[in-house]
Design a protein around this motif. Structure first.
Motif, short mmCIF file in Angstrom:
data_model
loop_
_atom_site.label_atom_id
_atom_site.label_comp_id
_atom_site.label_asym_id
_atom_site.label_seq_id
_atom_site.Cartn_x
_atom_site.Cartn_y
_atom_site.Cartn_z
N VAL A 148 0.90 -1.21 -0.08
CA VAL A 148 -0.19 0.10 0.15
C VAL A 148 0.84 1.32 0.10
O VAL A 148 1.83 1.41 0.76
CB VAL A 148 -1.01 0.05 1.19
N MET A 149 0.82 1.93 -0.79
CA MET A 149 1.55 3.31 -1.10
C MET A 149 0.99 4.27 0.23
O MET A 149 0.04 4.92 -0.02
CB MET A 149 1.49 4.04 -2.47
N VAL A 150 2.08 4.66 0.92
CA VAL A 150 1.96 5.84 1.80
C VAL A 150 2.17 7.12 1.30
O VAL A 150 1.41 8.05 1.59
CB VAL A 150 3.01 5.43 3.03
N ASP A 151 3.33 7.15 0.49
CA ASP A 151 3.46 8.44 -0.35
C ASP A 151 4.40 8.09 -1.46
O ASP A 151 5.02 7.21 -1.73
CB ASP A 151 4.35 9.55 0.87
N GLU A 152 4.32 9.04 -2.35
CA GLU A 152 5.04 8.90 -3.61
C GLU A 152 5.46 10.19 -4.22
O GLU A 152 4.76 11.06 -4.32
CB GLU A 152 4.11 8.02 -4.97
N VAL A 153 6.78 10.24 -4.83
CA VAL A 153 7.15 11.36 -5.59
C VAL A 153 7.71 10.79 -7.03
O VAL A 153 8.61 9.79 -7.13
CB VAL A 153 8.30 12.12 -4.95
N ILE A 154 7.50 11.19 -8.01
CA ILE A 154 7.97 10.92 -9.38
C ILE A 154 8.45 12.25 -10.06
O ILE A 154 7.66 13.38 -10.37
CB ILE A 154 6.75 10.44 -10.33
N TYR A 155 9.78 12.41 -9.43
CA TYR A 155 10.47 13.85 -9.76
C TYR A 155 11.06 13.87 -11.27
O TYR A 155 11.18 12.85 -11.90
CB TYR A 155 11.45 14.16 -8.81
#
Length: 276
Positions: A148-155
């Motif tokens: 389960v994704m808690v947080d995501e960054v695609i920079y």
């Protein structure tokens, strides 16, 4: 952008829930003479606990992980206190000389700062995905764990992302812990602040975090800003002439306003600005 929030059936969406977030990325430090190709030893990922309570990086299904361009499994029984940061690095923190050089570079004088690693892989110098995930039991016994994704960054080092963190010695730093990690406008470029979540307001110190229609047809807008700053909410039907709907000080950082007059207009625009 999508957020985890409390259910609000038949009413406007709630304010996003506070969580542990990816708060800073040092993805491309300048090369050094000992590693002229890519200075991966000085990379880091910073996490910040924006909740009012301690958060366990484990549950009955196992430990949390970082996934994407780099991979890392957090140690067993790790807990992050409210308001605390931790760093995940690309070297083994038990390597005393490398750790000392890292601390010196970033001015980390606090010996209790949590520094973990190494993660597998490296942060791409152009664009990459970094995700914080927690394990969840599979629906069918015997199947692999779900994550389960808690947080995501695609920079990215290209616009609309801030471009000044690509090999300059600066890092990407998150502006709002409640805003999306994938929103380029929620990030800035600044001198590294490893181990410290720097609360810096956006350019106007006010940032919308949600809108929606009430069952009555009224329009609701939610935004956050810096405490002590007065804000003005304005509306327009043509983006030229603006009328003020409300002026209030920001007390707790979160504002929730309902425009009961929205039903009187077929088209209505809103903007928020500081009252200076």
């Amino acid at each position: 952008y999508w957020f985890a929030m409390d259910p609000t059936r038949e009413s406007a969406n709630a304010i996003p829930l506070a969580r542990v977030v990816i708060s800073e990325l040092m993805y491309h430090q300048p090369s050094v003479s000992t590693n002229a190709t890519d200075n991966t030893l000085d990379e880091y990922i910073e996490l910040f606990n924006a909740t009012p309570a301690s958060v366990n990086f484990f549950n009955t299904n196992g430990v949390w992980r970082i996934d994407g361009g780099v991979k890392y499994l957090f140690p067993t029984n790790l807990t992050l206190a409210s308001g605390q940061c931790l760093l995940v690095v690309n070297f083994d923190p038990t390597n005393a000389p490398v750790l000392a050089a890292f601390r010196t570079l970033y001015g980390l004088t606090n010996e209790s700062a949590i520094i973990l690693g190494p993660y597998a892989g490296k942060l791409n110098n152009a664009t990459d995905r970094v995700a914080l995930e927690r394990p969840q039991a599979p629906d069918v016994s015997g199947d692999p764990l779900a994550w389960v994704m808690v947080d995501e960054v695609i920079y990215s080092d290209q616009t609309p992302w801030p471009t000044g963190a690509d090999g300059t010695g600066a890092s990407l730093q998150r502006l709002s812990a409640l805003g999306s990690g994938n929103d380029p406008s929620n990030w800035r470029v600044a001198a590294p602040a490893a181990g410290h979540f720097v609360v810096v307001p956006p350019l106007v110190s006010i940032q919308a975090i949600g809108t929606g229609l009430e069952s009555s047809g009224a329009f609701r807008v939610r935004f956050e800003g810096v405490a002590g700053v007065d804000w003005i909410l304005q509306a327009s039907t043509n983006l030229v002439e603006w009328s003020s709907l409300a002026t209030n000080p920001i007390l707790n950082g979160l504002i929730d306003f309902v425009d009961d007059q929205a039903t009187n207009y077929s088209l209505r625009f809103y903007r928020v600005r500081e009252d200076r």
